[in-house]
Design an enzyme around this catalytic site. Structure first.
Site, mmCIF file in Angstrom:
data_model
loop_
_atom_site.group_PDB
_atom_site.id
_atom_site.type_symbol
_atom_site.label_atom_id
_atom_site.label_comp_id
_atom_site.label_asym_id
_atom_site.label_seq_id
_atom_site.Cartn_x
_atom_site.Cartn_y
_atom_site.Cartn_z
ATOM 1 C CG ASP A 145 -1.662 1.098 1.284
ATOM 2 O OD1 ASP A 145 -2.542 1.607 0.479
ATOM 3 O OD2 ASP A 145 -1.622 2.191 2.464
ATOM 4 C CG ASP A 155 -1.759 7.826 0.768
ATOM 5 O OD1 ASP A 155 -0.723 8.667 0.535
ATOM 6 O OD2 ASP A 155 -2.759 7.869 0.085
#
Length: 333
Positions: free
Chosen positions: A15, A17
């Site tokens: 991922d 953020d």
């Protein structure tokens, strides 16, 4: 047995953020960790629910932060949503876009016509995060959906991480439409749906991928749905208290303070555990944490208690080190 956790996997899916960066600032240690994986020849991919940037823009952002990335390594919910709509609709169909310019560009590149008003009679509405999305955009979407347009959401993240703490995400805006319409979207494309992770694995033919994320309700649940192992890092949205309360479908295979956990032995990050070096739980007179060691190891031990029916948030310290660890985990003031 693998010496390092990462050695057991043929692809690491990150991922972004809360894992690699916060908005546009690299998280401490992330550049060095990804650099080490590059030097070791580990295949990498990046899967993000953020629909405000295109894959090429994400790759450029990563490269600018010191994390060399190729467009083909990036899978975004904007691109995946546009691809789904292209499969569902005839070429040239009108799609009302609620979101950023990146989502409009993906829709256009998929052979569809992005529009902004319900009176243009779109066949579908696609809704993704955009910092400029406002009431007028949601109103047009509501009218179009009531008029029969399909409703596709790129993701339903309630919040997104920032240096100032969690801020409203696309899921909060989807919730506003859900309230107004009295129904859910017809399709949610991004995490926790497994398609982003499955797409990343298919691109390189990976058989044993590892998902690395900071959110239990998207990254980790998405990995569980995809049948993939996962590592939760405590640098983004989900914290220790969230992990202790996680339902089975949101429980990671491993937990670490940051991406350095990729280079630990698997047993040093596995969760839950009944015993761990340095710490112990004393059940006499109520659960008490005793010993000394890394706070994340104490957390792994507390997960063993919480996930077997105990209350990991009500543990009392039995030493000054235990008090410090519980404070560091946010489990004691």
């Amino acid at each position: 047995m693998s010496e390092r956790l990462v050695d057991a996997y043929d692809l690491v899916i990150f991922d972004l953020d809360g894992v690699i960066y916060l908005i546009d600032r690299p998280i401490a240690g992330a550049v060095e960790a990804v650099g080490e994986l590059h030097r070791a020849g580990v295949p990498l991919a990046y899967a993000t629910n953020n629909a405000s940037r295109r894959s090429s823009e994400v790759a450029n952002l990563l490269t600018g932060l010191g994390v060399p990335a190729d467009t083909a390594e990036v899978v975004t919910s904007a691109g995946a949503s546009a691809a789904v709509l292209a499969q569902r609709l005839p070429a040239g169909s009108r799609v009302l876009v609620v979101g950023a310019d990146a989502l409009r560009a993906e829709v256009r590149d998929a052979g569809l016509e992005p529009v902004e008003r319900a009176e243009e009679r779109p066949a579908a509405v696609v809704q993704g995060y955009g910092p400029q999305v406002g009431w007028a955009d949601l109103a047009e979407a509501a009218v179009a959906i009531r008029g029969g347009a399909q409703w596709v959401a790129t993701n339903t993240d309630r919040t997104l991480p920032s240096p100032r703490g969690p801020l409203p995400g696309n899921g909060s805006l989807v919730a506003a439409l859900r309230t107004a319409l009295g129904r859910d979207p017809d399709l949610v494309v991004g995490k926790p749906q497994p398609e982003l992770f499955a797409t990343a694995a298919r691109r390189v033919g990976a058989k044993r991928p590892l998902v690395v994320g900071d959110r239990l309700d998207t990254d980790i649940e998405g990995a569980v749905r995809a049948g993939m192992d996962s590592l939760l890092v405590l640098t983004g949205v989900s914290g220790p208290a969230d992990l202790l309360a996680a339902p089975p479908e949101q429980r990671p295979t491993y937990v670490a303070g940051d991406l350095g956990g990729l280079f630990d032995a698997p047993a040093a990050a596995a969760v839950p555990v009944d015993q761990v070096d340095g710490w112990r739980l004393d059940d006499s007179g109520g659960p008490r944490l005793a010993g000394d060691g890394a706070s994340v190891d104490a957390l792994r031990l507390l997960c063993g208690l919480a996930w077997s029916g105990g209350d990991g948030t009500k543990v009392e310290p039995d030493s000054s080190a235990a008090r410090d660890a519980l404070h560091a985990l946010g489990l004691r003031t």
